[in-house]
Scaffold this motif. Structure first.
Motif, short mmCIF file in Angstrom:
data_model
loop_
_atom_site.label_atom_id
_atom_site.label_comp_id
_atom_site.label_asym_id
_atom_site.label_seq_id
_atom_site.Cartn_x
_atom_site.Cartn_y
_atom_site.Cartn_z
N THR A 517 0.80 -1.23 0.00
CA THR A 517 0.00 0.00 0.00
C THR A 517 0.83 1.28 0.00
OG1 THR A 517 -0.14 0.00 2.44
CG2 THR A 517 -1.91 -1.13 1.22
N PHE A 518 2.13 1.21 0.21
CA PHE A 518 2.91 2.43 0.35
C PHE A 518 2.87 3.29 -0.91
CE2 PHE A 518 6.74 5.10 0.59
CZ PHE A 518 6.55 5.65 1.84
N GLU A 519 3.04 2.65 -2.09
CA GLU A 519 2.97 3.39 -3.35
C GLU A 519 1.66 3.06 -4.07
OE1 GLU A 519 7.15 1.99 -2.52
OE2 GLU A 519 5.27 0.95 -2.96
N ILE A 520 1.17 4.02 -4.84
CA ILE A 520 0.01 3.79 -5.69
C ILE A 520 0.29 4.38 -7.06
CG2 ILE A 520 -1.19 5.96 -5.11
CD1 ILE A 520 -3.81 4.28 -5.07
N ASP A 521 -0.38 3.84 -8.06
CA ASP A 521 -0.25 4.35 -9.41
C ASP A 521 -1.65 4.43 -10.01
OD1 ASP A 521 0.88 5.26 -11.77
OD2 ASP A 521 1.26 3.24 -12.54
N PHE A 522 -1.89 5.41 -10.84
CA PHE A 522 -3.16 5.52 -11.55
C PHE A 522 -3.01 6.51 -12.69
CE2 PHE A 522 -3.16 8.49 -7.98
CZ PHE A 522 -3.57 9.69 -8.55
N GLU A 523 -3.94 6.45 -13.61
CA GLU A 523 -3.97 7.37 -14.74
C GLU A 523 -5.17 8.29 -14.61
OE1 GLU A 523 -2.04 8.01 -17.42
OE2 GLU A 523 -0.52 6.64 -16.62
N LEU A 524 -5.01 9.52 -15.08
CA LEU A 524 -6.11 10.47 -15.15
C LEU A 524 -6.44 10.73 -16.61
CD1 LEU A 524 -5.21 13.17 -12.47
CD2 LEU A 524 -7.19 11.66 -12.43
N VAL A 525 -7.72 10.62 -16.96
CA VAL A 525 -8.15 10.91 -18.32
C VAL A 525 -9.35 11.86 -18.24
CG1 VAL A 525 -7.33 8.74 -19.27
CG2 VAL A 525 -9.64 8.87 -18.38
N THR A 526 -9.51 12.66 -19.26
CA THR A 526 -10.64 13.59 -19.28
C THR A 526 -11.93 12.83 -19.54
OG1 THR A 526 -10.17 14.01 -21.61
CG2 THR A 526 -9.29 15.58 -20.00
N ARG A 527 -12.99 13.31 -18.92
CA ARG A 527 -14.31 12.67 -19.10
C ARG A 527 -14.88 13.00 -20.48
NH1 ARG A 527 -16.12 10.40 -14.44
NH2 ARG A 527 -15.17 11.16 -12.51
#
Length: 527
Positions: A517-527
């Motif tokens: 849980t220490f690191e997280i990754d994710f992507e952001l995209v426009t709706r």
């Protein structure tokens, strides 16, 4: 803009690859990174031979600036530098590629970062040799006591404690610990030698998870002697930090690209409204709580008064400071507001952030005044370790300031946060100066940091760990736990987007790079 910047990162995690890439994109620059197959994967070292070849290939392709994390070049990554069994002779030999590149491509600038090996104050072997699970805290304390003894600051009680520790930790483990440190210290000395010869135009020696008295702090003293004794034509600096160094190296490259004067204009020196349009980016640093700038943040060995200025200078920028850290009168390109370390030294990995409106209100007031200058404002939130101050974020949101920021950082250590905020500030200023900036990329990175630093690190990570029954943020997921964690974190981040008012974005591809849980990754995209 022509791609001319490359980075050999500290490891494969998003903060060392994706984040520097996104910072470069703020200025319209494409950052070249090694193929994922060459980089490390957790405790598995990267392909050091392949990484050396990749470094040569970037010079062959005409990269004007290459940032090199020496831990990756020499050992294959950050963790590998702590756990590898490679002999010192082999490690030193891997540095030879640097001189080869400069000899064959004299127009290519090499700038490097090398870390002083940490000795974490924990019994967690996730990123350390196996014996750290049994003796980690003892070895950390051993380094502190040996440092005190070196400085003739060890009293009778400390001497007794040192003797007890030397009895408690088996001799073969103490010897292995010291041999690893000695090997890596010799690599840092060789890096200083390369800087003195002009092979490295910049050498940044950083240290994470340290303290006033520690094995790493003592080694920094020895390195400091040689840094001063050698006649070095380039830049050599030492300060607290680690995972932000990719952003720092990118910022140095951007500063160099944008330092040429603007031709044919009487405003080439200062520009309209005091905006600097030539030379290195000038970063004004301000703080609403100047006395708190004297504090040494958790896991570091320097007060903020020193580390803030070093981070700005390490990025190739010029710090501009007003009286008692107030808003300065001198010209600047971008303004960084520091939300300084609290007296309690809280670590949001284990501590819940308190409802303390006073400091947050003072910082929000300063941000509002800073925006009146009409220049980019970034916030470096170092109030707590391992997460931002939710009270500050809420205050900025209520006052309509949050979405007007050029950048925000509040993650892990103070050094990580400061280096990120400075890198963002440099990139935004360079993008404005060259007309290559991207408002879309600016908002995307701002939203990403707010989600990761405030929604996840400061609040969600602790909830996630408790819900899953994990002993610590370093505990690896058990069967079925990672899928549950992804689902829970996805909901948290989507709720965070709504709470923060950034409804034009959605979260995709949530993951945990090191399966904890220490690191997280994710992507952001426009709706």
């Amino acid at each position: 803009m022509n791609a001319g910047v490359a980075l050999l990162p500290l490891d494969e995690r998003p903060v060392n690859t994706t984040l520097p890439r996104d910072v470069a994109a703020l200025a319209g620059v494409d950052l070249a990174l090694p193929p994922a197959g060459l980089l490390p994967r957790g405790r598995r070292a990267g392909d050091v031979e392949g990484l050396g070849r990749w470094l040569r290939s970037q010079a062959d392709r005409g990269a004007g600036s290459i940032g090199v994390c020496l831990d990756t070049l020499v050992h294959g990554g950050l963790i590998a530098a702590r756990i590898s069994e490679d002999a010192v002779e082999a490690c030193l030999g891997r540095l030879s590629v640097l001189a080869e590149v400069v000899a064959s491509h004299p127009a290519t600038t090499l700038e490097a970062v090398s870390l002083v090996t940490r000795a974490s104050n924990s019994d967690d072997a996730g990123e350390e040799p196996e014996y750290w699970s049994r003796h980690g805290r003892r070895l950390h304390r051993l380094g502190a006591l040996l440092h005190r003894r070196f400085e003739d600051a060890l009293d009778r009680e400390g001497s007794g404690e040192l003797e007890a520790l030397e009895e408690a930790v088996p001799a073969e483990i103490r010897l292995d610990f010291e041999h690893r440190r000695l090997r890596n210290h010799l690599i840092n000395l060789r890096a200083l030698d390369l800087a003195s010869q002009g092979v490295l135009s910049t050498l940044l020696i950083t240290a994470d998870d340290t303290a006033r008295y520690s094995a790493g702090s003592l080694e920094q003293r020895w390195l400091g002697h040689w840094a001063g004794a050698l006649l070095t034509s380039g830049t050599v600096m030492m300060y607290p930090g680690a995972d932000e160094v990719g952003c720092t190296l990118v910022a140095r490259a951007l500063n160099r690209m944008a330092s040429a004067p603007v031709a044919g204009s009487e405003e080439a020196a200062t520009g309209r409204a005091g905006r600097v349009t030539a030379g290195p980016v000038r970063i004004a640093v301000a703080c609403a709580l100047p006395d708190d700038m004297e504090r040494v943040p958790p896991f570091e060995n320097s007060p903020l008064t020193e580390s803030v200025l070093r981070q700005v200078e390490a990025a190739g920028a010029v710090p501009v400071v007003g009286q008692r850290w107030g808003l300065p009168a001198d010209p600047f390109d971008v303004l960084m507001v520091v939300h300084p370390a609290g007296i309690d030294g809280l670590d949001l990995v284990v501590d819940a952030p308190p409802e303390a409106p006073g400091p947050a209100t003072a910082t929000a007031d300063l941000v509002a005044r800073a925006m009146a200058f009409g220049k980019p404002v970034v916030v470096a939130d170092v109030r707590y370790a391992n997460g931002s101050d939710p009270v500050l974020v809420a205050a900025l949101r209520r006052r309509g300031l949050l979405d007007r920021l050029a950048g925000y950082a509040g993650w892990n250590t103070a050094g990580n946060t400061l280096g990120t905020a400075v890198g963002v500030g440099v990139a935004v200023a360079v993008g404005e100066r060259l007309g290559s900036g991207s408002p879309h990329q600016l908002e995307k990175l701002l939203v990403h940091r707010l989600l990761e630093d405030n929604v996840y690190q400061a609040r969600g990570r602790r909830v996630l760990r408790e819900e899953l029954g994990l002993a610590s943020t370093g505990t690896l997921f058990g069967p079925g736990q990672e899928a549950r964690a992804v689902a829970m974190a996805s909901r948290m981040l989507e709720e965070g987007l709504r709470d923060l008012g950034f409804t034009g974005w959605r979260v995709e591809d949530v993951g945990f790079p090191w399966h904890r849980t220490f690191e997280i990754d994710f992507e952001l995209v426009t709706r």
